[in-house]
Design a protein around this motif. Structure first.
Motif, PDB file in Angstrom:
ATOM      1  N   LEU A 139      -9.760 -92.302  64.690  1.00 39.56           N
ATOM      2  CA  LEU A 139      -9.260 -90.928  64.677  1.00 39.56           C
ATOM      3  C   LEU A 139      -9.571 -90.334  63.308  1.00 39.56           C
ATOM      4  CD1 LEU A 139      -5.760 -91.394  66.389  1.00 39.56           C
ATOM      5  CD2 LEU A 139      -7.802 -90.367  67.417  1.00 39.56           C
ATOM      6  N   ARG A 140      -9.597 -88.998  63.242  1.00 40.03           N
ATOM      7  CA  ARG A 140      -9.954 -88.312  61.998  1.00 40.03           C
ATOM      8  C   ARG A 140      -8.696 -87.754  61.343  1.00 40.03           C
ATOM      9  NH1 ARG A 140     -13.878 -83.274  60.871  1.00 40.03           N
ATOM     10  NH2 ARG A 140     -15.063 -84.104  59.099  1.00 40.03           N
ATOM     11  N   LEU A 141      -8.466 -88.164  60.115  1.00 40.23           N
ATOM     12  CA  LEU A 141      -7.302 -87.711  59.351  1.00 40.23           C
ATOM     13  C   LEU A 141      -7.729 -86.554  58.458  1.00 40.23           C
ATOM     14  CD1 LEU A 141      -4.286 -88.319  58.654  1.00 40.23           C
ATOM     15  CD2 LEU A 141      -5.139 -89.755  56.793  1.00 40.23           C
ATOM     16  N   ARG A 142      -7.044 -85.410  58.592  1.00 37.95           N
ATOM     17  CA  ARG A 142      -7.381 -84.214  57.825  1.00 37.95           C
ATOM     18  C   ARG A 142      -6.157 -83.711  57.082  1.00 37.95           C
ATOM     19  NH1 ARG A 142      -9.294 -83.166  62.907  1.00 37.95           N
ATOM     20  NH2 ARG A 142      -7.598 -81.685  63.227  1.00 37.95           N
ATOM     21  N   ARG A 143      -6.395 -83.027  55.999  1.00 40.62           N
ATOM     22  CA  ARG A 143      -5.303 -82.430  55.241  1.00 40.62           C
ATOM     23  C   ARG A 143      -4.607 -81.372  56.097  1.00 40.62           C
ATOM     24  NH1 ARG A 143      -3.768 -81.800  49.961  1.00 40.62           N
ATOM     25  NH2 ARG A 143      -5.547 -83.039  49.254  1.00 40.62           N
ATOM     26  N   GLY A 144      -3.297 -81.499  56.216  1.00 41.28           N
ATOM     27  CA  GLY A 144      -2.536 -80.544  57.010  1.00 41.28           C
ATOM     28  C   GLY A 144      -2.652 -80.757  58.508  1.00 41.28           C
ATOM     29  N   GLY A 145      -3.381 -81.777  58.936  1.00 38.47           N
ATOM     30  CA  GLY A 145      -3.573 -81.994  60.368  1.00 38.47           C
ATOM     31  C   GLY A 145      -2.466 -82.790  61.027  1.00 38.47           C
ATOM     32  N   GLY A 146      -1.497 -83.284  60.240  1.00 38.37           N
ATOM     33  CA  GLY A 146      -0.413 -84.069  60.811  1.00 38.37           C
ATOM     34  C   GLY A 146      -0.792 -85.528  60.944  1.00 38.37           C
ATOM     35  N   PRO A 147       0.172 -86.361  61.312  1.00 40.55           N
ATOM     36  CA  PRO A 147      -0.087 -87.806  61.432  1.00 40.55           C
ATOM     37  C   PRO A 147      -0.958 -88.135  62.630  1.00 40.55           C
ATOM     38  CG  PRO A 147       2.145 -87.293  62.150  1.00 40.55           C
ATOM     39  CD  PRO A 147       1.581 -86.022  61.592  1.00 40.55           C
ATOM     40  N   LEU A 148      -1.609 -89.299  62.556  1.00 44.00           N
ATOM     41  CA  LEU A 148      -2.407 -89.819  63.658  1.00 44.00           C
ATOM     42  C   LEU A 148      -1.611 -90.885  64.392  1.00 44.00           C
ATOM     43  CD1 LEU A 148      -5.841 -90.308  61.843  1.00 44.00           C
ATOM     44  CD2 LEU A 148      -5.021 -88.271  63.052  1.00 44.00           C
ATOM     45  N   TYR A 149      -1.765 -90.936  65.716  1.00 40.79           N
ATOM     46  CA  TYR A 149      -1.057 -91.929  66.528  1.00 40.79           C
ATOM     47  C   TYR A 149      -2.086 -92.762  67.282  1.00 40.79           C
ATOM     48  CZ  TYR A 149       3.072 -89.091  65.589  1.00 40.79           C
ATOM     49  OH  TYR A 149       4.080 -88.403  64.958  1.00 40.79           O
ATOM     50  N   PHE A 150      -2.163 -94.053  66.916  1.00 44.96           N
ATOM     51  CA  PHE A 150      -3.046 -94.993  67.603  1.00 44.96           C
ATOM     52  C   PHE A 150      -2.243 -95.740  68.659  1.00 44.96           C
ATOM     53  CE2 PHE A 150      -5.168 -94.339  63.582  1.00 44.96           C
ATOM     54  CZ  PHE A 150      -6.519 -94.388  63.890  1.00 44.96           C
ATOM     55  N   ARG A 151      -2.687 -95.670  69.902  1.00 47.48           N
ATOM     56  CA  ARG A 151      -2.034 -96.438  70.960  1.00 47.48           C
ATOM     57  C   ARG A 151      -2.568 -97.872  70.932  1.00 47.48           C
ATOM     58  NH1 ARG A 151      -3.446 -93.668  75.130  1.00 47.48           N
ATOM     59  NH2 ARG A 151      -5.137 -95.016  75.828  1.00 47.48           N
ATOM     60  N   VAL A 152      -1.645 -98.836  70.860  1.00 49.40           N
ATOM     61  CA  VAL A 152      -2.015-100.249  70.747  1.00 49.40           C
ATOM     62  C   VAL A 152      -1.433-101.004  71.938  1.00 49.40           C
ATOM     63  CG1 VAL A 152      -1.891-102.322  69.329  1.00 49.40           C
ATOM     64  CG2 VAL A 152      -2.004-100.070  68.226  1.00 49.40           C
ATOM     65  N   TRP A 153      -2.298-101.599  72.726  1.00 48.47           N
ATOM     66  CA  TRP A 153      -1.847-102.474  73.813  1.00 48.47           C
ATOM     67  C   TRP A 153      -1.649-103.865  73.230  1.00 48.47           C
ATOM     68  CZ3 TRP A 153      -0.490-100.399  78.361  1.00 48.47           C
ATOM     69  CH2 TRP A 153      -0.993 -99.135  78.673  1.00 48.47           C
ATOM     70  N   LEU A 154      -0.525-104.466  73.546  1.00 48.68           N
ATOM     71  CA  LEU A 154      -0.188-105.732  72.909  1.00 48.68           C
ATOM     72  C   LEU A 154       0.562-106.640  73.869  1.00 48.68           C
ATOM     73  CD1 LEU A 154       3.021-104.978  72.317  1.00 48.68           C
ATOM     74  CD2 LEU A 154       2.054-103.879  70.322  1.00 48.68           C
ATOM     75  N   TRP A 155       0.749-107.885  73.432  1.00 46.50           N
ATOM     76  CA  TRP A 155       1.595-108.824  74.154  1.00 46.50           C
ATOM     77  C   TRP A 155       3.043-108.580  73.750  1.00 46.50           C
ATOM     78  CZ3 TRP A 155      -0.948-111.085  77.892  1.00 46.50           C
ATOM     79  CH2 TRP A 155      -2.309-111.346  77.735  1.00 46.50           C
ATOM     80  N   PRO A 156       3.989-109.024  74.565  1.00 48.49           N
ATOM     81  CA  PRO A 156       5.396-108.844  74.163  1.00 48.49           C
ATOM     82  C   PRO A 156       5.720-109.460  72.807  1.00 48.49           C
ATOM     83  CG  PRO A 156       5.260-109.440  76.490  1.00 48.49           C
ATOM     84  CD  PRO A 156       3.872-109.575  75.932  1.00 48.49           C
TER      85      PRO A 156
END
Length: 324
Positions: A139-156
């Protein structure tokens, strides 16, 4: 004489079916709100949007004639008592509970001076046998663009990840766990990758098939393998790929001066320092280099035993002159 009547035990108190269904709906709503609050705040907009909807519904309910509300309430109660409704809601609650234990989000926030691509990698921050690490998301992080959210599939029981930007490397790998927020800040949680620059000396320039082996505290601890550039450029070892700022190459002039001290022409050594910079090439290490650690550099391929150099990583860019 007749015996006194035996009191029958009170029947177990049970909730009506429609109240049990409403309880499941309430539990589902609370769990969704909690998960969104912890892991994905934008999703709270869905939960919050229900508040005015319920308020409008309550107002309309109060405006209806009483006989209509009685009939409508009876119809809703009959609907909630149906087994298919309760089974559907219980299945939905179970599915959401399972989903919340196998998916989570990693938040990256910050205001970089210029846009930065942020890459997510699975596993530990090491690549045995030199296998290149492949990003699974970006994802691209920009000034003033707000936080980025990475969806992570994982084991319990969680999943290990690490992050890299266009210029930075996450300080450590992170263990992403269900329901446990994982947040990184640019650039508090990111640092410049430690780079080791291998500079070819006179003997190395005469041979175009020289290999470099970097080992750690023991010979079996392989850190990286690479081949010196044929055009006399520097070989940069780094877990981030070998990128180095142009200003850092100014320190290589000291190595050129050491060649001048051996009797080489100053114009030639100045040209050599420029060649190291202009023809440099990156080589990815098997794991990250640690500041204040010591590594051993072996130059292989000369017509003699391998040359071994011990280098202390004292700066973000350390260098060693090989094959004098």
């Amino acid at each position: 004489m007749t015996a006194p009547p035996v009191a029958e035990p009170d029947a177990a108190v049970t909730l009506p079916p429609e109240l049990r269904v409403l309880a499941v709906i309430l539990i589902t709503d609370v769990c969704l709100a909690l998960w969104f609050t912890l892991n994905w705040p934008p999703g709270m907009a869905f939960v919050v949007s229900q508040v005015p909807t319920l308020g409008v519904a309550s107002m309309i309910w109060g405006l209806l004639p009483r006989e209509r509300t009685v009939v409508l309430a009876d119809w809703i109660a009959r609907l909630l008592r149906r087994r298919v409704v309760s089974a559907t809601l219980l299945t939905t609650l179970g599915g959401l509970a399972l989903l919340s234990s196998i998916v989570n989000t990693v938040v990256v926030q910050g205001d970089p001076a210029s846009p930065e691509w942020v890459y997510r990698f699975d596993g530990r921050d090491e690549t045995p046998h030199g296998v290149p690490a492949l990003a699974v998301d970006s994802l691209r992080l920009r000034r003033g663009g707000g936080p980025l959210y990475f969806r992570v599939w994982l084991w319990p029981w969680g999943r290990t990840i690490w992050m890299q930007t266009s210029t930075r490397l996450s300080n450590t790998s992170r263990r992403v766990m269900p329901w446990n927020p994982t947040r990184l800040t640019f650039d508090d949680d990111f640092g410049t990758p430690i780079t080791l620059a291998v500079l070819p000396g006179m003997d190395a320039l005469r041979d175009d098939s020289l290999q470099v082996l970097i080992t750690g505290r023991t010979d079996a601890d392989t850190v990286g393998i690479g081949r010196l550039p044929t055009r006399g450029g520097a070989l940069l070892f780094s877990f981030g790929g070998g990128g180095v700022a142009a200003s850092a190459t100014e320190s290589w002039r000291a190595s050129a001066d050491s060649l001048r001290a051996l009797g080489h022409d100053s114009a030639f050594t100045a040209q050599l320092a420029a060649t190291w910079r202009d023809a440099m090439r990156g080589s990815r290490t098997w794991r990250r280099l640690q500041l204040h650690d010591t590594v051993h550099v072996r130059l292989l391929g000369l017509n003699r035993a391998p040359l071994v150099y011990e280098v202390a990583l004292a700066d973000s860019v350390s260098h060693v002159l090989v094959g004098r």
